[in-house]
Design a protein around this motif. Structure first.
Motif, PDB file in Angstrom:
ATOM      1  N   ASN A  85       0.848  -1.193   0.000  1.00 42.41           N
ATOM      2  CA  ASN A  85       0.000   0.000   0.000  1.00 42.41           C
ATOM      3  C   ASN A  85       0.884   1.243   0.000  1.00 42.41           C
ATOM      4  OD1 ASN A  85      -1.885   2.017   0.354  1.00 42.41           O
ATOM      5  ND2 ASN A  85      -2.344   1.499   2.494  1.00 42.41           N
ATOM      6  N   HIS A  86       1.153   1.791  -1.173  1.00 35.27           N
ATOM      7  CA  HIS A  86       2.042   2.943  -1.278  1.00 35.27           C
ATOM      8  C   HIS A  86       1.492   4.170  -0.561  1.00 35.27           C
ATOM      9  CE1 HIS A  86       3.537   1.042  -5.316  1.00 35.27           C
ATOM     10  NE2 HIS A  86       3.905   0.344  -4.257  1.00 35.27           N
ATOM     11  N   LEU A  87       0.178   4.278  -0.451  1.00 34.94           N
ATOM     12  CA  LEU A  87      -0.431   5.427   0.218  1.00 34.94           C
ATOM     13  C   LEU A  87      -0.126   5.443   1.713  1.00 34.94           C
ATOM     14  CD1 LEU A  87      -3.938   5.523  -1.526  1.00 34.94           C
ATOM     15  CD2 LEU A  87      -1.913   6.882  -2.061  1.00 34.94           C
ATOM     16  N   LEU A  88       0.373   4.332   2.215  1.00 35.96           N
ATOM     17  CA  LEU A  88       0.721   4.255   3.632  1.00 35.96           C
ATOM     18  C   LEU A  88       1.811   5.267   3.993  1.00 35.96           C
ATOM     19  CD1 LEU A  88      -0.082   2.615   6.124  1.00 35.96           C
ATOM     20  CD2 LEU A  88       1.707   0.974   5.546  1.00 35.96           C
ATOM     21  N   VAL A  89       2.636   5.633   3.015  1.00 35.63           N
ATOM     22  CA  VAL A  89       3.682   6.635   3.264  1.00 35.63           C
ATOM     23  C   VAL A  89       3.061   7.931   3.777  1.00 35.63           C
ATOM     24  CG1 VAL A  89       5.503   8.042   2.226  1.00 35.63           C
ATOM     25  CG2 VAL A  89       5.229   5.657   1.530  1.00 35.63           C
ATOM     26  N   GLY A  90       2.104   8.460   3.033  1.00 41.25           N
ATOM     27  CA  GLY A  90       1.466   9.713   3.432  1.00 41.25           C
ATOM     28  C   GLY A  90       0.682   9.581   4.730  1.00 41.25           C
ATOM     29  N   GLU A  91      -0.008   8.444   4.896  1.00 38.83           N
ATOM     30  CA  GLU A  91      -0.785   8.233   6.115  1.00 38.83           C
ATOM     31  C   GLU A  91       0.120   8.224   7.348  1.00 38.83           C
ATOM     32  OE1 GLU A  91      -3.001   4.644   5.595  1.00 38.83           O
ATOM     33  OE2 GLU A  91      -3.896   5.317   3.702  1.00 38.83           O
ATOM     34  N   ALA A  92       1.237   7.511   7.241  1.00 38.42           N
ATOM     35  CA  ALA A  92       2.154   7.403   8.374  1.00 38.42           C
ATOM     36  C   ALA A  92       2.771   8.760   8.714  1.00 38.42           C
ATOM     37  CB  ALA A  92       3.243   6.383   8.064  1.00 38.42           C
ATOM     38  N   ILE A  93       3.136   9.524   7.698  1.00 35.03           N
ATOM     39  CA  ILE A  93       3.734  10.841   7.936  1.00 35.03           C
ATOM     40  C   ILE A  93       2.715  11.798   8.557  1.00 35.03           C
ATOM     41  CG2 ILE A  93       4.685  12.881   6.802  1.00 35.03           C
ATOM     42  CD1 ILE A  93       6.027  10.953   4.801  1.00 35.03           C
TER      43      ILE A  93
END
Length: 303
Positions: A85-93
């Motif tokens: 899930n590449h969108l996890l980057v933005g969610e985590a930040i």
């Protein structure tokens, strides 16, 4: 006694930190969405903590009262999660920023989980002054968090310490499943007389660190007077995957050879080996559990 919030406090590392905080008499609130955490991980202390079931993005919806310290451990912690899930980057930040804003509001010291993975293109031993670079989605998120923490320190005087954990294993890993440490995954297989799967020839290494030593470093970081730091937490020793299988066979009294497959993972990290001189100097940190002791404890817990 301190008022403490632990995000991800029902997960593997977080629950071990929670137990240590309760043992020393702190007033602890746990925030967890139970993605890889379980109530079973908190069974020893469940009657002595406040438990909030929610993701970090919901932090503004809750009143946590006075806080002295925040342990932000509730960060997706495995590279495959980010590949899936590449969108996890933005969610985590974005969740990281919400925790920083809470620390700013409460004037609380923040200790957070960073990662040794960002040394993936550096020659070991790995020290904090090395020039690191993101090379996958997971390391991009972690490196961005370290930079954002620095900005919050410079702009708003938010005190934080990022701990670059090296290959953590130990109690309470069960709920992590396929994301558990490779030692634990090998053990789960071999105790059932199944072969461990190794990508490559097994000569790759990790600096395997028992979770109790991670807890030691995290508590010392929170109690320190450092305003902003990035610090390695490992053992200063590296061990091959082949050696791990050999040690497990010896401890289990088995002779199960691993299955070797060609490595399908791009940007695979071949070696990790922590330089822990900074942790020793700034935190008086000293690893206490050898790999042999950690494996023995793992086997004893499940027998």
């Amino acid at each position: 006694m301190s008022n403490v919030l632990v995000t991800g406090g029902a997960g593997f590392i977080g629950s071990n930190i929670v137990e240590a905080l309760v043992d020393r008499g702190d007033d602890v609130t746990v925030l967890d969405n139970f993605h890889t955490g379980t109530r079973e991980n908190l069974e020893k202390v469940i009657d002595e903590i406040e438990l909030v079931e929610a993701p970090c993005k919901k932090i503004p919806d809750y009143d946590f009262g006075d806080l002295d310290k925040i342990f932000h451990i509730g960060i997706p912690s495995s590279s495959p999660m980010y590949r899936e899930n590449h969108l996890l980057v933005g969610e985590a930040i974005n969740e990281f920023i919400k925790v920083l804003e809470l620390a700013r509001e409460k004037d609380a010291k923040m200790v957070y989980a960073s990662s040794s993975s960002m040394y993936g293109r550096c020659e070991p031993p790995h020290s904090e002054d090395m020039e690191v670079a993101a090379f996958d989605y997971y390391t991009e998120a972690r490196l961005a968090m370290e930079r954002i923490a620095k900005v919050h320190n410079e702009f708003y005087n938010v005190e934080s310490i990022g701990l670059r954990f090296f290959s953590v294993y130990g109690p309470h890993e069960q709920a992590k499943g396929k994301y558990a440490n490779i030692i634990t995954q090998f053990y789960w297989k071999m105790k059932k007389d199944e072969k461990s799967l190794i990508f490559g020839d097994g000569t790759q290494t990790r600096d395997f660190t028992h979770v109790s030593d991670i807890v030691q470093a995290a508590l010392k970081a929170a109690d320190s007077n450092h305003e902003y730091e990035i610090i390695n937490v490992g053992t200063g020793k590296e061990t091959t995957f082949n050696k791990v299988v050999e040690m497990l066979n010896e401890k289990l009294d088995k002779s199960i050879k691993p299955e070797y497959q060609e490595n399908p993972i791009k940007n695979y990290i071949e070696r990790t080996h922590a330089d822990i001189s900074k942790a020793k100097k700034l935190l008086d940190y000293k690893p206490t559990i050898s790999l042999e002791e950690g494996i023995e404890q793992m086997i004893q817990r499940e027998n």
